[in-house]
Each structure stands twice: as C-alpha cells, then as structure tokens.
Design an enzyme around this catalytic site. Structure first.
Site, PDB file in Angstrom:
ATOM      1  N   ARG A 106       0.862  -1.188   0.000  1.00 57.27           N
ATOM      2  CA  ARG A 106       0.000   0.000   0.000  1.00 57.27           C
ATOM      3  C   ARG A 106       0.889   1.225   0.000  1.00 57.27           C
ATOM      4  O   ARG A 106       1.783   1.357   0.838  1.00 57.27           O
ATOM      5  CB  ARG A 106      -0.914   0.044   1.226  1.00 57.27           C
ATOM      6  N   HIS A 133      -7.438   0.545  -6.212  1.00 59.83           N
ATOM      7  CA  HIS A 133      -7.641  -0.170  -4.944  1.00 59.83           C
ATOM      8  C   HIS A 133      -8.405  -1.469  -5.254  1.00 59.83           C
ATOM      9  O   HIS A 133      -9.550  -1.643  -4.853  1.00 59.83           O
ATOM     10  CB  HIS A 133      -8.446   0.725  -3.990  1.00 59.83           C
ATOM     11  N   GLN A 136     -10.398  -3.777  -2.681  1.00 60.87           N
ATOM     12  CA  GLN A 136     -11.631  -3.178  -2.160  1.00 60.87           C
ATOM     13  C   GLN A 136     -12.821  -3.487  -3.084  1.00 60.87           C
ATOM     14  O   GLN A 136     -13.934  -3.744  -2.616  1.00 60.87           O
ATOM     15  CB  GLN A 136     -11.446  -1.660  -2.042  1.00 60.87           C
ATOM     16  N   ASP A 229     -16.869   8.041  -1.498  1.00 60.16           N
ATOM     17  CA  ASP A 229     -15.568   7.899  -0.829  1.00 60.16           C
ATOM     18  C   ASP A 229     -15.185   9.295  -0.352  1.00 60.16           C
ATOM     19  O   ASP A 229     -15.847  10.295  -0.712  1.00 60.16           O
ATOM     20  CB  ASP A 229     -14.539   7.343  -1.833  1.00 60.16           C
ATOM     21  N   CYS A 270     -16.107   2.770   1.087  1.00 62.27           N
ATOM     22  CA  CYS A 270     -14.980   1.880   1.407  1.00 62.27           C
ATOM     23  C   CYS A 270     -14.489   2.088   2.834  1.00 62.27           C
ATOM     24  O   CYS A 270     -13.845   1.198   3.401  1.00 62.27           O
ATOM     25  CB  CYS A 270     -13.852   2.093   0.416  1.00 62.27           C
ATOM     26  N   ARG A 315     -13.935  -7.267   3.172  1.00 61.36           N
ATOM     27  CA  ARG A 315     -12.526  -7.061   2.806  1.00 61.36           C
ATOM     28  C   ARG A 315     -11.711  -8.299   3.174  1.00 61.36           C
ATOM     29  O   ARG A 315     -10.829  -8.722   2.440  1.00 61.36           O
ATOM     30  CB  ARG A 315     -11.936  -5.849   3.557  1.00 61.36           C
TER      31      ARG A 315
HETATM   32  N1  NVA Z   1      -9.610   7.272  -1.684  1.00 60.03           N
HETATM   33  C1  NVA Z   1      -9.230   6.918  -0.343  1.00 60.03           C
HETATM   34  C2  NVA Z   1      -9.510   5.467  -0.101  1.00 60.03           C
HETATM   35  C3  NVA Z   1      -9.222   5.002   1.302  1.00 60.03           C
HETATM   36  C4  NVA Z   1      -9.527   3.549   1.499  1.00 60.03           C
HETATM   37  C5  NVA Z   1      -7.765   7.240  -0.121  1.00 60.03           C
HETATM   38  O1  NVA Z   1      -6.953   6.916  -0.978  1.00 60.03           O
HETATM   39  O2  NVA Z   1      -7.437   7.854   0.909  1.00 60.03           O
HETATM   40  N1   CP Z   2     -11.070   0.737   2.877  1.00 63.72           N
HETATM   41  C1   CP Z   2      -9.772   0.689   3.251  1.00 63.72           C
HETATM   42  O1   CP Z   2      -8.871   0.426   2.452  1.00 63.72           O
HETATM   43  O2   CP Z   2      -9.568   0.935   4.562  1.00 63.72           O
HETATM   44  P1   CP Z   2      -8.164   1.161   5.276  1.00 63.72           P
HETATM   45  O3   CP Z   2      -7.589   2.449   4.739  1.00 63.72           O
HETATM   46  O4   CP Z   2      -8.495   1.247   6.743  1.00 63.72           O
HETATM   47  O5   CP Z   2      -7.265   0.016   4.957  1.00 63.72           O
END
Ligand code: NVA
Ligand code: CP
Length: 330
Positions: A106, A133, A136, A229, A270, A315
């Site tokens: 990540r 992602h 997800q 989101d 998400c 998830r």
């Molecule tokens: N779009 C958000 C998703 C978090 C799961 C981010 O990248 O912060």
């Molecule tokens: N939805 C998601 O990816 O959550 P986290 O950022 O907590 O991993």
C-alpha cells in the site's frame, strides 16, 4: 475454461477477465461460509506474507493479517524499510522475494507496486495506490451480491464524489468488467481520465456494461447502489478547501437517497468516512470550513440503507480469496 490464478499478481482489475473476477467472488463466498462454519483453514499453511505499508490503514492491514492467520500463514508488517530511501524498489523486491511467498503493498505510486511485481518473483497484491484499490472492489461486489437481489450485470451503480481517485477508477473498471450500469456522478474535472474511460468503454462493449458520466444529481434515479468515498484522499490533504467547494452538491444525503426512487437502494463506502465530528480531521474541517459532515451525512451512514460494515467485513473474505487463489495450497 477453468480459472487458474496461481502465481498471479493483483495490481489492478484491468488485468483480470470477468470470469476470473467471478471466480474470486465465488471463492470469497465459499471462504466466508467456511469461516462461519468454524472450519479450520490450512490453505495458506507454511506461507510467509509481507505487508508493506507507506500509507495508513485499518481494514486492509487487519484483513490481510486475519485472512492469513485463518488459513495458517505468517505475516510481517513492514512500514519502515529501506525501500526507496537507501535501496531501490527492484533490489528490495529481489530480497523480499527470497523470503516471502506473497507481498502486499500500500502506498503512493502505482509504479512502485508494478516494479515490486516485476522483480519479486512472487505474487504482489495492490493494497491501494493513488491510482487503484482492486482488493476493495472485490469486497464491494461481494456485498452487492449479498444485498441486491439482482445479478451484477443488472445493477445500476452510482458513484458520487471524487470519481478520478483510486476508488472511482477501480469501481469503474470493476463495473465495466462485470457488465454493470456505472454512473460517475461528479463535476467534470473529477471524472476519470479519458485514457482509462476509453479503455473501459472498449471493455464495456464486450460485457454489455453501460458507463455514464454526469454532473446532474438526477442521474441517481433508479440506482440500486449509491457509493461514495472521501473527497480528499491520502496524500492530497492540501486540497480540502477546493474539494469541499466542488463536491458539496454531491454529498450523499437523504435527498439524494430519495431521488433514487428505490426504497431498497443500498449505501456503500470503502471507509474510513467523514460522517460526524468524532475524528480529529472532522473536527478540524468543521472549525475551518463550518461543515460537520462531508461525503455522507450521519443520517444516511447510520440508516437502513447503509451496508458499510458488511462491506468492511468482506474485505477480509475477499483478500483471503486473493491469497488462496494466487499462492494457496489448493
Ligand atoms: N480514496 C481513499 C480510499 C481510502 C480507502 C484514499 O486513498 O485515501
Ligand atoms: N477501505 C480501506 O482500504 O480501509 P483502510 O484504509 O483502513 O485500509
């Protein structure tokens, strides 16, 4: 044709056929039932898994860990490695590939996860980058299959908000692959890139998907799913003021839910979500911009329409399916 995902990396759902996505969803369902039945898992026995996190996480990290433990694997959580600082991504990948059977990443750049996959010699799974992602999306689609009484290719799915972030991009890809009616409801400047839209329109031609882009809230009419989101993703924290101005009209509130004219419409996110003043960021935004909620109101978040915690649970089951399918003792 039988599906075989052994040895495959999961960098974006762009690389997967509808049949392969369906396989992962069905495997997730089976693994969820297995866990509920209390059956001991051995499908990842003696596997070692590395979890690299440049960005913060609750769900993704915990889902990978619990999924691994459930099926007998060991994990290393790596957040302060030499990668990118004193050692190239290529060299890091070559090292980690000698220890681990699979690597989750990540972070910021999509290029990093691709570079890891190129050199690790073991499957690499994208746990979120600025662009995509994918893990997800599997959880989201499993949740739709559980809550919407229609096959995926009959579902009208509206994504309201920042439609060019990792979630907007990935949901459009997943929807195109699965033949869904996908609506990106957002100001034009936040629609996905032309390049990605063109690629997914080509996929849609094959699968029967409909991809629609609209600035008009009335586009929610007939939706089975409303998804949103955060308006500002990780790494974009300097953009709050601009995004709040742009996206306020696209907030998911009860007016929007009513405009679907579907009493059974489900609300998805998400997570994490800014729906109240119980977070440090939420309090700061309220102080600076005078709004107590952002992308979704607390009313919708807590309503009967909301399936966000089922989605969060899924998830874990879907990530387990990815690991089992790509490195498992099947
Ligand atoms: N779009 C958000 C998703 C978090 C799961 C981010 O990248 O912060
Ligand atoms: N939805 C998601 O990816 O959550 P986290 O950022 O907590 O991993």
């Amino acid at each position: 044709m039988p599906v075989n995902l052994r040895g495959r990396s999961v960098l974006s759902l762009k690389d997967f056929t509808p049949e392969e996505i369906r396989y992962l969803l069905n495997l997730s369902k089976d693994l969820k039932e297995k866990k509920r039945a209390g059956v001991r898992g051995e499908l990842l026995e003696r596997k070692n898994i590395c979890l690299i996190f440049e960005k913060t996480s609750t769900r993704t990290r915990c889902a990978f860990e619990v999924a691994a433990f459930d099926e007998g694997a060991n994990v290393t959580f790596l957040t302060n490695s030499q990668m990118g600082k004193k050692e190239s991504i290529e060299d890091t990948a070559r090292v980690l590939g000698r220890y681990y059977d699979g690597i989750e990443f990540r972070g910021f750049e999509q290029n990093t996860v691709e570079e890891l996959a190129k050199y690790a010699g073991v499957p690499v799974w994208n746990g979120l980058t600025d662009m995509y992602h994918p893990t997800q999306i599997l959880a989201d689609f499993l949740t739709i299959m559980e809550h919407v009484n229609k096959p995926l290719n009959k579902v009208k799915f509206v994504y309201a908000g920042d439609a060019r972030n990792n979630m907007g991009n990935s949901l459009m890809i997943g929807a195109a692959k699965m033949g869904m009616h996908f609506v990106a409801l957002a100001p034009k400047s936040l629609w996905p890139s032309e390049e990605l839209v063109d690629a997914m329109k080509a996929v849609a031609k094959e699968t029967g998907a409909v991809l629609e882009f609209s600035e008009d809230i009335e586009a929610v009419d007939g939706a089975d799913v409303i998804y949103t989101d955060v308006w500002v993703s990780m790494g974009e924290e300097h953009l709050f003021e601009e995004r709040i101005k742009m996206l306020k009209p696209y907030q998911v509130n009860m007016d929007m839910v009513k405009k679907t004219n579907n009493p059974d419409v489900i609300f998805m996110h998400c997570l994490p979500a800014f729906h109240d003043l119980k977070t440090e960021v939420g309090i700061q935004i309220q102080a600076e911009h005078g709004i107590p909620e952002m992308e979704v109101t607390d009313e919708v978040f807590r309503s009967k329409h909301s399936v966000v915690f089922d989605e969060a649970e899924n998830r874990m089951h879907t990530i387990k399916a990815i690991m089992v399918a790509t490195i498992g003792n099947l």
